[in-house]
Design a protein around this motif. Structure first.
Motif, PDB file in Angstrom:
ATOM      1  N   GLN A 121      64.148 -63.643  64.075  1.00  0.00           N
ATOM      2  CA  GLN A 121      63.422 -63.420  62.658  1.00  0.00           C
ATOM      3  C   GLN A 121      64.527 -64.016  61.533  1.00  0.00           C
ATOM      4  O   GLN A 121      65.480 -63.700  61.479  1.00  0.00           O
ATOM      5  CB  GLN A 121      63.225 -61.994  62.550  1.00  0.00           C
ATOM      6  CG  GLN A 121      62.483 -61.657  61.173  1.00  0.00           C
ATOM      7  CD  GLN A 121      62.139 -60.382  60.919  1.00  0.00           C
ATOM      8  OE1 GLN A 121      61.596 -59.662  61.680  1.00  0.00           O
ATOM      9  NE2 GLN A 121      62.465 -59.761  59.680  1.00  0.00           N
ATOM     10  N   LEU A 122      63.876 -64.815  60.666  1.00  0.00           N
ATOM     11  CA  LEU A 122      64.612 -65.668  59.651  1.00  0.00           C
ATOM     12  C   LEU A 122      63.948 -65.010  58.493  1.00  0.00           C
ATOM     13  O   LEU A 122      62.884 -64.980  58.228  1.00  0.00           O
ATOM     14  CB  LEU A 122      64.648 -66.996  59.594  1.00  0.00           C
ATOM     15  CG  LEU A 122      65.118 -67.788  58.488  1.00  0.00           C
ATOM     16  CD1 LEU A 122      65.883 -69.169  58.948  1.00  0.00           C
ATOM     17  CD2 LEU A 122      64.020 -68.106  57.360  1.00  0.00           C
ATOM     18  N   THR A 123      64.901 -64.456  57.521  1.00  0.00           N
ATOM     19  CA  THR A 123      64.791 -64.233  56.106  1.00  0.00           C
ATOM     20  C   THR A 123      65.383 -65.040  55.142  1.00  0.00           C
ATOM     21  O   THR A 123      66.604 -64.860  55.093  1.00  0.00           O
ATOM     22  CB  THR A 123      64.945 -62.683  55.990  1.00  0.00           C
ATOM     23  OG1 THR A 123      64.123 -62.025  56.923  1.00  0.00           O
ATOM     24  CG2 THR A 123      64.327 -62.236  54.225  1.00  0.00           C
ATOM     25  N   GLN A 124      64.964 -65.819  54.297  1.00  0.00           N
ATOM     26  CA  GLN A 124      65.648 -66.414  53.361  1.00  0.00           C
ATOM     27  C   GLN A 124      65.018 -65.867  51.996  1.00  0.00           C
ATOM     28  O   GLN A 124      63.927 -65.976  51.961  1.00  0.00           O
ATOM     29  CB  GLN A 124      65.216 -68.078  53.338  1.00  0.00           C
ATOM     30  CG  GLN A 124      65.776 -68.700  52.491  1.00  0.00           C
ATOM     31  CD  GLN A 124      66.229 -70.223  52.478  1.00  0.00           C
ATOM     32  OE1 GLN A 124      65.807 -70.730  53.539  1.00  0.00           O
ATOM     33  NE2 GLN A 124      66.525 -70.992  51.515  1.00  0.00           N
ATOM     34  N   GLY A 128      59.264 -72.622  47.097  1.00  0.00           N
ATOM     35  CA  GLY A 128      58.782 -71.901  48.401  1.00  0.00           C
ATOM     36  C   GLY A 128      58.180 -72.705  49.475  1.00  0.00           C
ATOM     37  O   GLY A 128      58.335 -72.654  50.629  1.00  0.00           O
ATOM     38  N   GLU A 129      57.098 -73.640  49.207  1.00  0.00           N
ATOM     39  CA  GLU A 129      56.511 -74.589  49.793  1.00  0.00           C
ATOM     40  C   GLU A 129      57.490 -75.334  50.673  1.00  0.00           C
ATOM     41  O   GLU A 129      57.370 -75.549  51.949  1.00  0.00           O
ATOM     42  CB  GLU A 129      55.291 -75.322  49.093  1.00  0.00           C
ATOM     43  CG  GLU A 129      54.429 -75.930  50.136  1.00  0.00           C
ATOM     44  CD  GLU A 129      52.996 -76.495  49.433  1.00  0.00           C
ATOM     45  OE1 GLU A 129      52.507 -77.668  50.122  1.00  0.00           O
ATOM     46  OE2 GLU A 129      52.923 -76.468  48.213  1.00  0.00           O
ATOM     47  N   VAL A 130      58.261 -76.048  50.008  1.00  0.00           N
ATOM     48  CA  VAL A 130      59.224 -76.926  50.592  1.00  0.00           C
ATOM     49  C   VAL A 130      60.016 -76.271  51.393  1.00  0.00           C
ATOM     50  O   VAL A 130      60.168 -76.781  52.700  1.00  0.00           O
ATOM     51  CB  VAL A 130      59.939 -77.704  49.340  1.00  0.00           C
ATOM     52  CG1 VAL A 130      61.151 -78.501  50.122  1.00  0.00           C
ATOM     53  CG2 VAL A 130      59.473 -78.607  48.639  1.00  0.00           C
ATOM     54  N   ILE A 131      60.812 -75.241  51.150  1.00  0.00           N
ATOM     55  CA  ILE A 131      61.389 -74.667  52.109  1.00  0.00           C
ATOM     56  C   ILE A 131      60.752 -74.096  53.216  1.00  0.00           C
ATOM     57  O   ILE A 131      61.241 -74.269  54.529  1.00  0.00           O
ATOM     58  CB  ILE A 131      62.335 -73.420  51.435  1.00  0.00           C
ATOM     59  CG1 ILE A 131      63.250 -74.070  50.507  1.00  0.00           C
ATOM     60  CG2 ILE A 131      62.794 -72.328  52.535  1.00  0.00           C
ATOM     61  CD1 ILE A 131      64.023 -72.932  49.452  1.00  0.00           C
ATOM     62  N   THR A 132      59.489 -73.130  53.046  1.00  0.00           N
ATOM     63  CA  THR A 132      58.648 -72.921  54.161  1.00  0.00           C
ATOM     64  C   THR A 132      58.400 -74.070  55.167  1.00  0.00           C
ATOM     65  O   THR A 132      58.423 -74.074  56.500  1.00  0.00           O
ATOM     66  CB  THR A 132      57.227 -72.321  53.724  1.00  0.00           C
ATOM     67  OG1 THR A 132      57.569 -71.070  52.881  1.00  0.00           O
ATOM     68  CG2 THR A 132      56.510 -71.776  54.753  1.00  0.00           C
TER      69      THR A 132
END
Length: 151
Positions: A115-118, A126-130
């Motif tokens: 489980q990663l939480t950034q 948000g979209e780029v990182i996702t």
């Protein structure tokens, strides 16, 4: 196995179960010889990693992205608890901003749940990182099946 993803209020959470022992999955995240094989967005062609496996140590990945060039992730480990958890902070887009990444590794379903939480993701990223993490999680699954990044 599908990756579960949510993004809300500048925080991305991704969860996936890998059919590998917890120690092996943790090592894939903390050994530079392994991160270079799977880290990066979908257009990443090469990764140079430098990892100092201790609190306060470097957690750096320089991704070469097709048609973009080198994009560095310059992190510092804030938590290092093998094989259960690692966390790091990295600069945001503006001076003084920090993003936080926290990754937990738990035994589940005969494998390992990651489980990663950034958090503290700046507006507009948000979209780029996702998309980047989605590609990394998929590439990690292929890495565990024997796929390596082309040299």
């Amino acid at each position: 196995m599908k990756t579960e993803t949510s993004f809300e209020n500048g925080t991305l959470t991704m969860t996936r179960v890998y059919d590998m022992p917890r120690a092996a999955v943790f090592a894939a995240w903390t050994e530079a010889s392994q991160t270079k094989e799977w880290w990066g967005c979908g257009d990443t062609t090469h990764v140079a990693s430098e990892i100092e496996p201790q609190v306060g140590g470097k957690y750096i990945h320089a991704m070469t992205i097709k048609n973009v060039g080198v994009h560095p992730i310059n992190g510092m480990l804030t938590v290092f608890e093998p094989p259960a958890r690692l966390a790091y902070e990295m600069p945001g887009m503006s001076e003084g901003e920090q993003m936080l990444v926290d990754v937990t590794f738990t035994e589940a379903d005969g494998g390992t749940r990651v489980q990663l939480t950034q958090s503290l993701i700046p507006d507009g990223l948000g979209e780029v990182i996702t998309n980047g993490w989605t590609a990394s999680f998929e590439r990690l699954a292929r890495y565990f099946k024997g796929e390596r990044r082309a040299a």
